[in-house]
Design a protein around this motif. Structure first.
Motif, mmCIF file in Angstrom:
data_model
loop_
_atom_site.group_PDB
_atom_site.id
_atom_site.type_symbol
_atom_site.label_atom_id
_atom_site.label_comp_id
_atom_site.label_asym_id
_atom_site.label_seq_id
_atom_site.Cartn_x
_atom_site.Cartn_y
_atom_site.Cartn_z
ATOM 1 N N GLU A 249 -49.728 -44.031 6.867
ATOM 2 C CA GLU A 249 -49.938 -45.184 5.985
ATOM 3 C C GLU A 249 -51.401 -45.242 5.555
ATOM 4 O OE1 GLU A 249 -47.850 -47.887 4.721
ATOM 5 O OE2 GLU A 249 -49.739 -47.935 3.633
ATOM 6 N N THR A 250 -51.617 -45.192 4.243
ATOM 7 C CA THR A 250 -52.936 -45.440 3.672
ATOM 8 C C THR A 250 -54.018 -44.474 4.189
ATOM 9 O OG1 THR A 250 -52.256 -47.761 3.699
ATOM 10 C CG2 THR A 250 -54.452 -47.357 2.978
ATOM 11 N N ALA A 286 -48.785 -46.792 -3.761
ATOM 12 C CA ALA A 286 -48.426 -47.883 -2.854
ATOM 13 C C ALA A 286 -47.145 -47.525 -2.125
ATOM 14 C CB ALA A 286 -48.234 -49.177 -3.635
ATOM 15 N N THR A 287 -46.961 -48.155 -0.955
ATOM 16 C CA THR A 287 -45.826 -47.838 -0.098
ATOM 17 C C THR A 287 -44.493 -47.962 -0.818
ATOM 18 O OG1 THR A 287 -47.150 -48.851 1.643
ATOM 19 C CG2 THR A 287 -44.874 -48.327 2.194
ATOM 20 N N ASP A 459 -48.471 -41.807 2.915
ATOM 21 C CA ASP A 459 -47.771 -42.228 1.687
ATOM 22 C C ASP A 459 -48.705 -42.311 0.478
ATOM 23 O OD1 ASP A 459 -49.040 -44.508 2.703
ATOM 24 O OD2 ASP A 459 -47.352 -45.850 2.313
ATOM 25 N N HIS A 460 -49.939 -42.718 0.686
ATOM 26 C CA HIS A 460 -50.920 -42.818 -0.405
ATOM 27 C C HIS A 460 -52.274 -42.987 0.249
ATOM 28 C CE1 HIS A 460 -51.123 -47.008 0.657
ATOM 29 N NE2 HIS A 460 -49.804 -47.002 0.653
HETATM 30 ZN ZN LIG Z 1 -48.474 -47.490 2.132
#
Ligand SMILES: [Zn+2]
Length: 554
Positions: A249-250, A286-287, A459-460
């Protein structure tokens, strides 16, 4: 007479004295929003129209009249006040994120807001936000509610909005026609310009979001890869496969020392035989977009929300091939990816070491994974959805002993932190992810009875203040690489490599290849030697590394 009644009488008198027509109220509100909630819009406009004051004035007036025209359709007695209250509150909210964090409220951002969890969003509600919302949203909204709107006869009530609409549209058209060519080229080249306009941008975003959702209500899910079956690697038996897919995540690629970052954020993974792909771009920023996209059969060019939810994903294909597939979540949910498989949420686990206030650090997975691995008797794929580096509260993502890079930003109010403090806190989250991935690999390594592997992919990415941008979710066409370049790290046990016939040196040689989330679907199928019409060898990074191994063996 009681004093409260006196006050109410005064209030009633005052309201009668300041009665205004609905169109005037709309003009006042639009002027307020235009001037107060549009700092970014004005700053971009000033730079675009520098040296062209007439074009500047013409364009701004045209936008003003277009907004008035659209709003005049709401100038009906029972509708005008609720509508304007909604507009001032919405503009206050979106202008805060636009002006302080560079966050654009387009359709995908509206989707993020809608699907996000309370625990996740609470960190964005800072004292600065509440003050901004009160001053620019709540107080004007109260003023609008208190104003007494003049009532007219039926004819005038209906004619006034229609007339205003026609006049404003004509004026806007006239102004735009005067310099249409340069306006058209500005809008084509500076997509960030109108994306920063309040309340236009979020309203268009909401309308596009509602359209997208209404198109996808009750769509049937199309099964894919029902032909999937295990390939030749499985014929001679062997140990059950356990592949852990960590959906990060991120995490942005630029802050991984494995990928060349100057700060030692991957001390543990650096000592392990992993392959880190350095040139991987994400499907979205974004997720809500990236996560379903990266597990789908679609590429970034062909993926859409509607396509995503109306087709099974790679986890379903793995199930069709006879794998047991589970999704464990320590983030904001599986976005529908785990609808047809077993899923388990960790976000509300009672655990003093890793959890608090409705969220947990990713260390919560380690013991559970250890216990689970010991029970596995069949080929299994387990997805761990990390909370990773989710901001703005980076400092909550890692335990105190992982406060390695200091000083750190310890608030969600970025304006109170320096860029260095924000980056240090973010780097600590990456170093903690490094630790958790190394722990995961360590315990998979210890499972002698299994053929184990791990694939980590984020994811990003994230903006840490570069170009005035923070967090993520910028529209893809203008998103900086910080938001779109993500790490992908793979590890395989020797048993896994041998059993599945994978040449790790061949894979390592590809670590600088330009790849994207488009490759994940096909590479997972290739890595696990699954045969299905769904696997496109051109997008499977393992395709040639299996062939290479076969050639080497012969
Ligand atoms: Zn995300």
């Amino acid at each position: 007479m009681p004093s409260s009644q006196t006050f109410q009488n005064h209030l009633a008198k005052a309201r009668n004295a300041i009665q205004i027509g609905p169109i005037i109220l709309i003009i006042l509100t639009v002027s307020f929003v235009f001037s107060i909630d549009n700092a970014t819009f004005w700053s971009i406009a000033t730079s675009i129209f520098k040296g062209h004051p007439l074009s500047y004035a013409g364009y701004i007036l045209a936008v003003f009249f277009l907004t008035l025209a659209a709003f005049s359709l709401f100038a009906l007695p029972w509708l005008v006040k609720p509508f304007l209250v909604f507009i001032v509150v919405l503009s206050a909210v979106t202008s805060y994120y636009m002006d302080s964090l560079g966050v654009i409220m387009d359709r995908d951002m509206i989707q993020n807001v809608m699907v996000t969890t309370l625990t996740e969003s609470k960190h964005l509600i800072t004292a600065g936000f509440v003050t901004h919302l009160t001053v620019y949203g709540v107080l004007p909204a109260i003023a609008i509610t208190l104003v007494k709107v003049k009532r007219y006869g039926a004819l005038r009530t209906l004619a006034a909005p229609a007339l205003t609409f026609c006049v404003c549209m004509s004026l806007a058209a006239g102004l735009l026609m005067a310099d249409l060519k340069s306006y058209a080229s500005i809008l084509r080249e500076r997509k960030d310009f109108m994306s920063s306009f309040q309340p236009g941008a979020p309203l268009v975003g909401v309308i596009r979001y509602v359209k997208m959702m209404s198109r996808s209500v009750n769509v049937p899910v199309v099964a894919i890869g029902e032909d999937a079956k295990k390939g030749p690697s499985y014929i001679s038996g062997g140990k059950p496969v356990l592949m852990v897919v960590v959906a990060g995540e991120t995490a942005r690629s630029q802050n991984f020392s494995l990928n060349g970052y100057g700060v030692e954020t991957n001390p543990k993974l650096a000592t392990l035989p992993v392959v880190s792909f350095k040139q991987l771009s994400s499907c979205g920023t974004a997720t809500a977009v990236s996560l379903p996209c990266m597990f789908s059969r679609f590429t970034r060019d062909t993926y859409s929300y509607e396509q995503g939810i109306s087709h099974e994903n790679v986890l379903d294909v793995l199930s069709h091939a006879g794998f047991h597939v589970e999704w464990w979540d320590n983030n904001t949910g599986d976005k529908g990816l785990a609808d047809r498989i077993t899923s388990r949420s960790f976000t509300h686990t009672q655990n003093e070491e890793f959890c608090g206030a409705g969220e947990c650090m990713d260390g919560i997975f380690t013991q559970a994974l250890k216990d689970y691995a010991a029970t596995i008797t069949q080929d299994t794929v387990l997805v761990l959805h990390h909370i990773g580096s989710h901001g703005p509260t980076y400092h909550l993502r890692y335990p105190a002993e992982f406060e390695r890079f200091t000083p750190t930003c310890r608030t969600a109010e970025f304006k109170n932190c320096s860029r260095a403090e924000i980056t240090n806190a973010y780097d600590n989250t990456i170093a903690y992810t490094d630790e958790i991935l190394a722990q995961t690999i360590g315990l998979l390594q210890d499972e002698d009875g299994l053929a184990t592997a791990m694939v980590y992919v984020s994811d990003h990415g994230e903006s840490l203040g570069e170009g005035g941008l923070y967090l993520h979710g910028s529209p893809y066409f203008m998103a900086p690489e910080f938001q779109t370049k993500v790490p992908m790290i793979m590890w395989m046990s020797e048993t896994f490599e041998n059993q599945l016939g994978i040449d790790r040196n061949c894979l390592s040689a590809k670590s600088d290849s330009v790849l994207s989330h488009d490759n994940l679907f096909h590479s997972l199928l290739g890595m696990l030697d699954l045969q299905t019409v769904e696997r496109n060898p051109a997008l499977d990074v393992f395709a040639s590394c299996k062939a290479a191994r076969k050639v080497a063996r012969n």
